[in-house]
Write a protein that holds these residues in place. Structure first.
Motif: not given
Length: 331
Positions: A239-249
């Motif tokens: 996700c960091a490589e794709a440009g975002f920090t995942p929002r963890i539910a």
């Protein structure tokens, strides 16, 4: 002359037992007594030093000295001497009961480790990831036991870091883990890789797609494994490589639990392929990135292998590129 006599310190009058007690206390007594316990049990059993020496194939003088020293170190008379024969004192009988139990435990321990190291029927302590427990590991063991039908396994399922800790502690001989570790004191070999898929609910806006770029999911809620799991680290890194920090539910401990959460509409997940297709979800190919997890086998550097461990290690290394079963189709 009288003055000189008074100036000398008086000799200590402490008893021999007190002196010995100070000399051999705590852990030292175990170190001193342990080599002599079998000798003591042999003499106690025969009640005859010469006969015991013959049975144990040691010089009588060695055995006699050992018994004298044993009594000296304990500060207790274990035997009453009657010419060439001996009999146990009450203290000796008490000591013998515990000595026989201790020697019995040593014998059982020796038999156990010898049995575990037996080339034909020994044991392998093998750790692996939860996601490998449904098909991969059972298939590997079945194939290995075709040529080694009596080898036994102690199986441990856990996440990667926990297994490496158990490996370092000597509780495991080998483990399958991901990512492939690169750490001091460990040896690891890459065996295979799994493509990760984006798993979405069947009624999700992306469910009609076959492929997806991970950047397109930046606004989604993710369900993931807990921190410390290798797959969680891979998810965060992709996700960091794709440009975002995942929002963890939600966070969990098993991939199939996460699939259930996805099927319930609680988020999306990056997961390896399931053993069988799971209803209620759609699995999309991730493009634009190398979304994979590498699987490797690890062991302690410099750790000697028993024959069964060596055989299973050789078998695992022979499975490079064909470790994993056929994957269930996506979609």
């Amino acid at each position: 002359m009288e003055h000189q006599h008074r100036s000398r310190p008086a000799p200590s009058r402490t008893s021999d037992t007190e002196d010995m007690s100070r000399a051999v206390s705590g852990d030292e007594i175990v170190r001193l007594l342990a080599p002599r316990l079998a000798y003591f049990a042999g003499v106690a059993r025969t009640e005859h030093v010469t006969r015991a020496a013959h049975e144990m194939q040691v010089p009588q003088s060695t055995l006699s000295r050992a018994m004298v020293r044993l009594e000296h170190d304990l500060g207790v008379d274990l035997f009453a001497r009657h010419g060439r024969t001996v009999s146990l004192t009450p203290a000796g009988r008490t000591f013998l009961a515990s000595v026989e139990r201790a020697l019995g435990e040593v014998e059982k321990a020796a038999e156990s480790v010898r049995a575990d190291a037996d080339p034909e029927s020994g044991k392998v302590a093998f750790g692996f990831l939860h996601t490998m427990g449904t098909e991969t590991v059972p298939g590997l063991i079945r194939a290995f036991r075709a040529d080694h039908p009596r080898i036994r396994f102690s199986l441990v399922q856990n996440y990667g870091e926990a297994m490496l800790e158990r490996l370092r502690a000597g509780e495991l001989d080998l483990c399958l883990t991901s990512p492939v570790p690169d750490a001091p004191g460990l040896v690891a070999r890459r065996l295979d890789e799994q493509r990760l898929r984006l798993v979405v609910p069947e009624d999700h806006r992306l469910a009609g797609r076959k492929r997806i770029r991970l950047a397109e999911t930046a606004d989604e809620s993710f369900v993931t494994l807990e921190p410390g799991y290798g797959l969680r680290r891979i998810t965060d890194d992709l996700c960091a490589e794709a440009g975002f920090t995942p929002r963890i539910a939600f966070e969990g401990e098993e991939a199939e639990t996460l699939r259930g959460l996805v099927a319930a509409g609680l988020g999306v997940a990056l997961l390896p392929p399931p053993a069988v297709p799971r209803p209620g979800v759609v699995e999309l190919t991730v493009t634009g990135q190398r979304a994979v997890r590498e699987i490797g086998v690890a062991w302690l550097e410099g750790h000697p292998d028993t024959p069964p461990v060596a055989a299973f290690k050789k078998f695992l290394l022979s499975r490079r590129g064909k470790l994993l079963p056929e994957q269930a189709s996506a979609g």
